[in-house]
Design an enzyme around this catalytic site. Sequence first.
Site, PDB file in Angstrom:
ATOM      1  N   SER A 125      -0.148 -18.029 -26.878  1.00  0.00           N
ATOM      2  CA  SER A 125      -0.944 -18.197 -28.096  1.00  0.00           C
ATOM      3  C   SER A 125      -1.753 -16.941 -28.382  1.00  0.00           C
ATOM      4  O   SER A 125      -1.982 -16.116 -27.506  1.00  0.00           O
ATOM      5  CB  SER A 125      -1.897 -19.380 -27.940  1.00  0.00           C
ATOM      6  OG  SER A 125      -2.808 -19.415 -29.021  1.00  0.00           O
ATOM      7  N   HIS A 126      -2.205 -16.823 -29.639  1.00  0.00           N
ATOM      8  CA  HIS A 126      -3.131 -15.749 -30.005  1.00  0.00           C
ATOM      9  C   HIS A 126      -4.484 -15.969 -29.354  1.00  0.00           C
ATOM     10  O   HIS A 126      -5.281 -15.058 -29.235  1.00  0.00           O
ATOM     11  CB  HIS A 126      -3.321 -15.733 -31.525  1.00  0.00           C
ATOM     12  CG  HIS A 126      -2.284 -14.943 -32.236  1.00  0.00           C
ATOM     13  ND1 HIS A 126      -0.962 -15.247 -32.154  1.00  0.00           N
ATOM     14  CD2 HIS A 126      -2.379 -13.827 -33.011  1.00  0.00           C
ATOM     15  CE1 HIS A 126      -0.280 -14.369 -32.877  1.00  0.00           C
ATOM     16  NE2 HIS A 126      -1.123 -13.501 -33.398  1.00  0.00           N
ATOM     17  N   SER A 127      -4.747 -17.217 -28.998  1.00  0.00           N
ATOM     18  CA  SER A 127      -6.052 -17.545 -28.443  1.00  0.00           C
ATOM     19  C   SER A 127      -5.908 -17.960 -26.981  1.00  0.00           C
ATOM     20  O   SER A 127      -5.058 -18.787 -26.638  1.00  0.00           O
ATOM     21  CB  SER A 127      -6.669 -18.671 -29.282  1.00  0.00           C
ATOM     22  OG  SER A 127      -7.455 -19.514 -28.478  1.00  0.00           O
TER      23      SER A 127
ATOM     24  N   GLY B   3      -5.168 -12.391 -30.406  1.00  0.00           N
ATOM     25  CA  GLY B   3      -3.987 -11.531 -30.470  1.00  0.00           C
ATOM     26  C   GLY B   3      -3.100 -11.845 -29.285  1.00  0.00           C
ATOM     27  O   GLY B   3      -3.340 -12.822 -28.569  1.00  0.00           O
TER      28      GLY B   3
ATOM     29  N   ASP C 254       2.703 -19.458 -30.925  1.00  0.00           N
ATOM     30  CA  ASP C 254       2.121 -19.812 -32.221  1.00  0.00           C
ATOM     31  C   ASP C 254       2.569 -18.883 -33.353  1.00  0.00           C
ATOM     32  O   ASP C 254       3.561 -19.163 -34.005  1.00  0.00           O
ATOM     33  CB  ASP C 254       0.611 -20.051 -32.161  1.00  0.00           C
ATOM     34  CG  ASP C 254      -0.198 -18.941 -31.512  1.00  0.00           C
ATOM     35  OD1 ASP C 254       0.357 -17.862 -31.300  1.00  0.00           O
ATOM     36  OD2 ASP C 254      -1.389 -19.178 -31.224  1.00  0.00           O
TER      37      ASP C 254
END
Lengths: 216, 131
Positions: free
Chosen positions: B8-10, B43, B67
């Site tokens: 994920s970006h997070s 990111g 994602d």
Amino acid sequence: MSEKIKVTSEKIKDIFIKIADILIENKSYLTELDAAIGDADHGINMARGFKKVKEKIEDDSFKNNSDLVKTVAMTLISTVGGASGPLYGTAFLNISKIIPDSDFDIDSFIKIGETIIEGIQKLGKAQQGEKTMLDTIIPAVNALRESKVKGLSLERALEECKKAAEEGMKATIPLLATKGRASYLGERSKGHQDPGATSSYLIIKVIVDELISEME
Amino acid sequence: MVSILIVSHSKEIAAGTKKLAEQMKQGDVEILAVGGTKEGEIGTDPDAIYASLKKINKEDGVIVLADLGSAVMNINMIIDRFDEDTKKKIILADAPIVEGAIFATVEASIGEKLSNIVSSIESPNVIKKKQ
């Protein structure tokens, strides 16, 4: 006999440092463009990546052009953070596989352009007209091909390449984004210049200006 | 057993999705999660994705759930670094990250094979919310 220009790794290093400077200088501008249609990080990402590139290459010497461009590519891939990392990283990685060691002619530049497009399309699956960096790059490479057909001088061909890149960048303003984060905005993505197309133009501009200054 | 990689970006989404999926886990399905940049911002970090893919058990295959844009691009770029046989065993699923991870965990737990898990989590039933 086709016209040639000598570009050594010292010169290419110089070009990358100038690219880094212009992207760092335009950090807020690129981020502003991205804030309108994306996640407001393009300027920050590009500045971070190229700052690292600058640090990495500045005091090093490289055995050839390929070695230098590969270092730039790997640095961008691991430091940019956004989608522009793998996209620009792959573009430069592809260049490193074919870049001549010293003598460049119009065909060298066309081949470099083609391998950039191929790398970006393989990952991003975008076509021209989807409001991406390819809207700058594809017309720029087409201009090189057309210049070759017209038999223009290398200097003129590079000028045409830069001009087409700028026009391509500006032409993204009315486009509807169908790729990347901007595509979530649908119709609201219209009326804004694409940040990726803008950073691609800035990079092409530096490369062309630097090569031309070398020819004078 | 098929392994699962969540990207994920997070960092929090990656970790939280892993935690949720692990509630459904029986047996020893390996689930790894990576999220965020090296600086811990939003990111994706290709080096972390590569390290996880290198480390994860790939014997029966790996399902990757991701994602957005750069996660997907980084994964595709990194899968390309593996040899041809390994590449075939790493599948980036066209499935939502949370639901995909949970369903994949359940199916991997019962020893379902890679291609079956992929087709089941890529089905629209995975995201069905209305009765």
